[in-house]
Design a protein around this motif. Structure first.
Motif, PDB file in Angstrom:
ATOM      1  N   VAL A 199      42.891  46.912  37.313  1.00  0.00           N
ATOM      2  CA  VAL A 199      43.240  45.946  38.363  1.00  0.00           C
ATOM      3  C   VAL A 199      42.144  44.882  38.469  1.00  0.00           C
ATOM      4  CG1 VAL A 199      43.549  45.664  40.860  1.00  0.00           C
ATOM      5  CG2 VAL A 199      44.762  47.481  39.643  1.00  0.00           C
ATOM      6  N   VAL A 200      40.887  45.312  38.412  1.00  0.00           N
ATOM      7  CA  VAL A 200      39.770  44.359  38.471  1.00  0.00           C
ATOM      8  C   VAL A 200      39.785  43.456  37.237  1.00  0.00           C
ATOM      9  CG1 VAL A 200      37.259  44.135  38.474  1.00  0.00           C
ATOM     10  CG2 VAL A 200      38.356  45.815  39.954  1.00  0.00           C
ATOM     11  N   LEU A 201      40.048  44.027  36.068  1.00  0.00           N
ATOM     12  CA  LEU A 201      40.116  43.220  34.849  1.00  0.00           C
ATOM     13  C   LEU A 201      41.250  42.203  34.919  1.00  0.00           C
ATOM     14  CD1 LEU A 201      39.402  45.871  32.055  1.00  0.00           C
ATOM     15  CD2 LEU A 201      37.828  44.171  33.021  1.00  0.00           C
ATOM     16  N   CYS A 202      42.378  42.602  35.472  1.00  0.00           N
ATOM     17  CA  CYS A 202      43.490  41.657  35.654  1.00  0.00           C
ATOM     18  C   CYS A 202      43.089  40.540  36.620  1.00  0.00           C
ATOM     19  CB  CYS A 202      44.740  42.373  36.159  1.00  0.00           C
ATOM     20  SG  CYS A 202      45.551  43.385  34.913  1.00  0.00           S
ATOM     21  N   ALA A 203      42.376  40.893  37.668  1.00  0.00           N
ATOM     22  CA  ALA A 203      41.908  39.878  38.621  1.00  0.00           C
ATOM     23  C   ALA A 203      40.949  38.908  37.940  1.00  0.00           C
ATOM     24  CB  ALA A 203      41.247  40.544  39.826  1.00  0.00           C
TER      25      ALA A 203
ATOM     26  N   TRP B 152      45.922  45.118  29.228  1.00  0.00           N
ATOM     27  CA  TRP B 152      44.533  45.462  29.555  1.00  0.00           C
ATOM     28  C   TRP B 152      44.376  46.969  29.778  1.00  0.00           C
ATOM     29  CZ3 TRP B 152      42.789  41.621  27.404  1.00  0.00           C
ATOM     30  CH2 TRP B 152      43.237  40.339  27.640  1.00  0.00           C
ATOM     31  N   PHE B 153      45.410  47.629  30.267  1.00  0.00           N
ATOM     32  CA  PHE B 153      45.363  49.079  30.461  1.00  0.00           C
ATOM     33  C   PHE B 153      45.226  49.796  29.118  1.00  0.00           C
ATOM     34  CE2 PHE B 153      47.603  53.192  30.857  1.00  0.00           C
ATOM     35  CZ  PHE B 153      46.758  53.798  31.769  1.00  0.00           C
TER      36      PHE B 153
ATOM     37  N   THR C 104      38.081  37.530  25.177  1.00  0.00           N
ATOM     38  CA  THR C 104      36.628  37.415  25.332  1.00  0.00           C
ATOM     39  C   THR C 104      36.223  37.538  26.795  1.00  0.00           C
ATOM     40  OG1 THR C 104      36.550  36.003  23.362  1.00  0.00           O
ATOM     41  CG2 THR C 104      34.631  35.970  24.816  1.00  0.00           C
ATOM     42  N   VAL C 105      36.919  36.830  27.672  1.00  0.00           N
ATOM     43  CA  VAL C 105      36.615  36.887  29.110  1.00  0.00           C
ATOM     44  C   VAL C 105      36.769  38.317  29.630  1.00  0.00           C
ATOM     45  CG1 VAL C 105      37.456  36.185  31.401  1.00  0.00           C
ATOM     46  CG2 VAL C 105      37.123  34.478  29.612  1.00  0.00           C
ATOM     47  N   VAL C 106      37.863  38.962  29.299  1.00  0.00           N
ATOM     48  CA  VAL C 106      38.115  40.316  29.804  1.00  0.00           C
ATOM     49  C   VAL C 106      37.161  41.324  29.157  1.00  0.00           C
ATOM     50  CG1 VAL C 106      39.840  42.147  30.024  1.00  0.00           C
ATOM     51  CG2 VAL C 106      40.499  39.779  30.424  1.00  0.00           C
ATOM     52  N   ALA C 107      36.817  41.131  27.893  1.00  0.00           N
ATOM     53  CA  ALA C 107      35.874  42.040  27.237  1.00  0.00           C
ATOM     54  C   ALA C 107      34.500  41.970  27.893  1.00  0.00           C
ATOM     55  CB  ALA C 107      35.763  41.705  25.743  1.00  0.00           C
TER      56      ALA C 107
END
Length: 171
Positions: A12-16, A65-66, A128-131
């Motif tokens: 959820v935080v990564l999606c945000a 992302w999950f 890249t941002v999510v990683a």
């Protein structure tokens, strides 16, 4: 159960982060080019997004992302480096999978041409941002200490563990 809840919270935080940081970057760097390609083939794209389309979009984004986070949990003990570097390695592998799949479609369809190229560039930015976010947030949520992980990995799995500074020395 607690680990599952932590994993869901992480996603959820990564999606945000994906939408809070990734979305503005997408709009600044790629959106105009991607939109112009989509508009040139107007009849191929759904321009009337309903509430259900948005639900599906957000669900698929969450699942992306999950699943990558699950892969990260499995690969993290055997990937070397700082948590951000580890995350970039794992997310990079998944980006390569995504981009090769997009390239296959790009090869099969003559229209909309550059759409797949811009989609790959868009995903490179987002992955890249999510990683990076995962590398920063994952250790905080799961309370993992980099030295403890390195020491455990070195003693249990590395063939030259006795030569690593974190492993006990023996003569």
């Amino acid at each position: 159960m607690r680990r599952i809840l932590k994993s869901l919270f992480l996603v959820v935080v990564l999606c945000a982060v994906r939408f809070a940081i990734g979305w503005p970057l997408e709009h600044f760097l790629i959106h105009d080019r991607l939109s112009s390609v989509m508009e040139s083939d107007y009849d191929l794209f759904n321009w009337q997004f309903t509430a259900w389309n948005w639900v599906v979009h957000f669900f698929l984004d969450f699942m992306t992302w999950f699943l990558i986070s699950l892969l990260y949990v499995k690969m993290e003990p055997v990937v070397h480096g700082h948590p951000i570097r580890k995350s970039l390695k794992v997310y990079g592998v998944m980006f390569l999978f995504f981009s090769t799949s997009s390239a296959v479609y790009m090869n099969h369809f003559s229209r909309p041409g550059d759409f797949f190229v811009y989609t790959i560039l868009d995903r490179l930015l987002l992955f890249t941002v999510v990683a990076v976010a995962n590398g920063l947030i994952h250790p905080w949520i799961f309370k993992t200490a980099p030295q403890k992980q390195a020491r455990h990995y070195a003693s249990a799995h590395h063939p030259y563990a006795s030569h690593l500074p974190t492993a006990p020395h023996s003569f």
